[in-house]
Design a protein around this motif. Structure first.
Motif, mmCIF file in Angstrom:
data_model
loop_
_atom_site.group_PDB
_atom_site.id
_atom_site.type_symbol
_atom_site.label_atom_id
_atom_site.label_comp_id
_atom_site.label_asym_id
_atom_site.label_seq_id
_atom_site.Cartn_x
_atom_site.Cartn_y
_atom_site.Cartn_z
ATOM 1 N N ARG A 281 -51.623 37.824 30.468
ATOM 2 C CA ARG A 281 -53.010 37.151 31.130
ATOM 3 C C ARG A 281 -52.966 36.716 30.370
ATOM 4 N N VAL A 282 -54.231 35.567 30.558
ATOM 5 C CA VAL A 282 -54.546 34.952 29.856
ATOM 6 C C VAL A 282 -56.321 34.370 30.397
ATOM 7 N N VAL A 283 -57.224 34.433 29.475
ATOM 8 C CA VAL A 283 -58.575 34.393 29.440
ATOM 9 C C VAL A 283 -58.791 33.299 28.659
ATOM 10 N N HIS A 284 -59.900 31.787 29.663
ATOM 11 C CA HIS A 284 -60.508 31.278 28.656
ATOM 12 C C HIS A 284 -61.523 31.675 28.069
ATOM 13 N N VAL A 285 -62.722 31.156 26.865
ATOM 14 C CA VAL A 285 -62.919 31.617 26.363
ATOM 15 C C VAL A 285 -64.165 30.674 26.185
ATOM 16 N N GLY B 187 -33.697 37.578 32.445
ATOM 17 C CA GLY B 187 -33.507 38.670 32.470
ATOM 18 C C GLY B 187 -33.419 38.998 31.593
ATOM 19 N N GLN B 188 -34.433 39.277 30.296
ATOM 20 C CA GLN B 188 -34.823 39.596 28.998
ATOM 21 C C GLN B 188 -36.127 40.590 29.020
ATOM 22 N N ALA B 189 -35.870 41.447 28.394
ATOM 23 C CA ALA B 189 -37.689 42.198 28.796
ATOM 24 C C ALA B 189 -38.137 41.492 27.162
ATOM 25 N N VAL B 190 -39.541 41.231 27.598
ATOM 26 C CA VAL B 190 -40.544 40.509 26.715
ATOM 27 C C VAL B 190 -42.271 41.730 26.885
ATOM 28 N N PRO B 191 -42.679 41.256 25.753
ATOM 29 C CA PRO B 191 -43.840 42.202 25.477
ATOM 30 C C PRO B 191 -44.902 41.483 25.846
ATOM 31 N N ALA B 192 -45.628 42.635 26.245
ATOM 32 C CA ALA B 192 -47.259 42.203 27.414
ATOM 33 C C ALA B 192 -47.785 41.144 26.359
ATOM 34 N N VAL B 193 -48.306 40.504 27.385
ATOM 35 C CA VAL B 193 -49.088 38.820 26.074
ATOM 36 C C VAL B 193 -50.423 38.918 26.883
ATOM 37 N N THR B 194 -51.505 39.390 26.000
ATOM 38 C CA THR B 194 -53.016 38.425 26.508
ATOM 39 C C THR B 194 -53.526 36.795 25.739
ATOM 40 N N LEU B 195 -53.165 36.093 26.244
ATOM 41 C CA LEU B 195 -54.633 34.800 25.399
ATOM 42 C C LEU B 195 -55.188 35.089 25.841
#
Length: 250
Positions: A179-183, A144-152
């Motif tokens: 969000r996960v983006v494979h490059v 139930g903790q708040a976490v940051p927005a993360v882009t991998l």
């Protein structure tokens, strides 16, 4: 901090997590504490060093498991080194290979309690500290903790080289702000979560909504990390928003 210099632990299991990439599970000593993103030194205690001195049987490896896990996990790209060949062939389980394990080290960790958007940029096996961080964030969300927005942004030559690909997809489902983006650099991909090419300024601006206001964590081979550091500097991202870690001997 602990005053123990080295723990004696056993190799418990090994699992192939991508092409040419293996995760090793090792015993976690009692009261062994670490933060997601830290690393350890692992020494092969029964290792016979090559006569040419090319390998001393010791490596600094990021912890891939989360702080709440029972055991520790590290992962390596399998190369033709004496250390990795020895580790790959060693016995596992109760009679497993005896390893020397240092206390956790390093300050490549997420700031405690901050909700500034985070961009994680990984090249190849540089995913390991981020996998620990993301699984830790998953646990925080469950609590139930708040976490940051993360882009991998995860760069590899092919999708088959992307470690923990299925597990990362599952993390997206359980961490709504992820969000996960494979490059993929060496093949054309037709995948909704993958792009062909390289991680550069244009890709970051395309994929990261608040790219100027985000905090960046970058891990990978030296050339990649240095190029991205220069790229962000040229784009005007303040250096205090960028944390890097080189994977020497990549």
């Amino acid at each position: 901090m602990t005053d123990i210099d080295q723990y004696a632990v056993r190799l418990l299991s090994r699992t192939t997590i991508a092409q040419d990439t293996v995760a090793f599970e090792i015993e976690r000593p009692e009261n062994f504490a670490f933060e997601a993103g830290q690393f350890v030194s692992i020494q092969l205690l029964d290792f016979e060093a090559p006569s040419d001195g090319s390998d001393d049987g010791e490596r600094m490896l990021s912890i891939a498991s989360a702080p709440h896990d029972q055991n520790l996990t590290v992962a390596v790209r399998m190369r033709d080194s004496a250390f990795k060949k020895h580790l790959a062939a060693a016995p596992i389980g109760a009679e497993g290979l005896s390893l020397g394990l240092s206390p956790a080290m390093g300050d490549f960790v997420l700031p405690e309690g901050e909700l500034q958007p985070v961009v994680m940029v990984a090249g190849g096996i540089g995913i390991t500290p981020f996998y620990s961080m993301l699984r830790d964030l998953q646990q925080r969300v469950a609590n139930g903790q708040a976490v940051p927005a993360v882009t991998l942004l995860y760069g590899n030559r092919s999708l088959e080289l992307a470690a923990w690909r299925d597990e990362l997809n599952a993390l997206v489902s359980s961490v709504p702000s992820l969000r996960v983006v494979h490059v993929i650099s060496e093949e054309t991909v037709a995948n909704p979560v993958a792009r062909s090419g390289f991680i550069d300024a244009q890709l970051i601006q395309d994929e990261v909504q608040d790219w100027m206001g985000s905090r960046y964590f970058i891990v990978g081979p030296t050339a990649m990390v240095a190029a991205l550091q220069d790229c962000l500097d040229t784009c005007g991202v303040p250096p205090e928003q960028v944390t890097i870690e080189f994977f020497a001997g990549y």
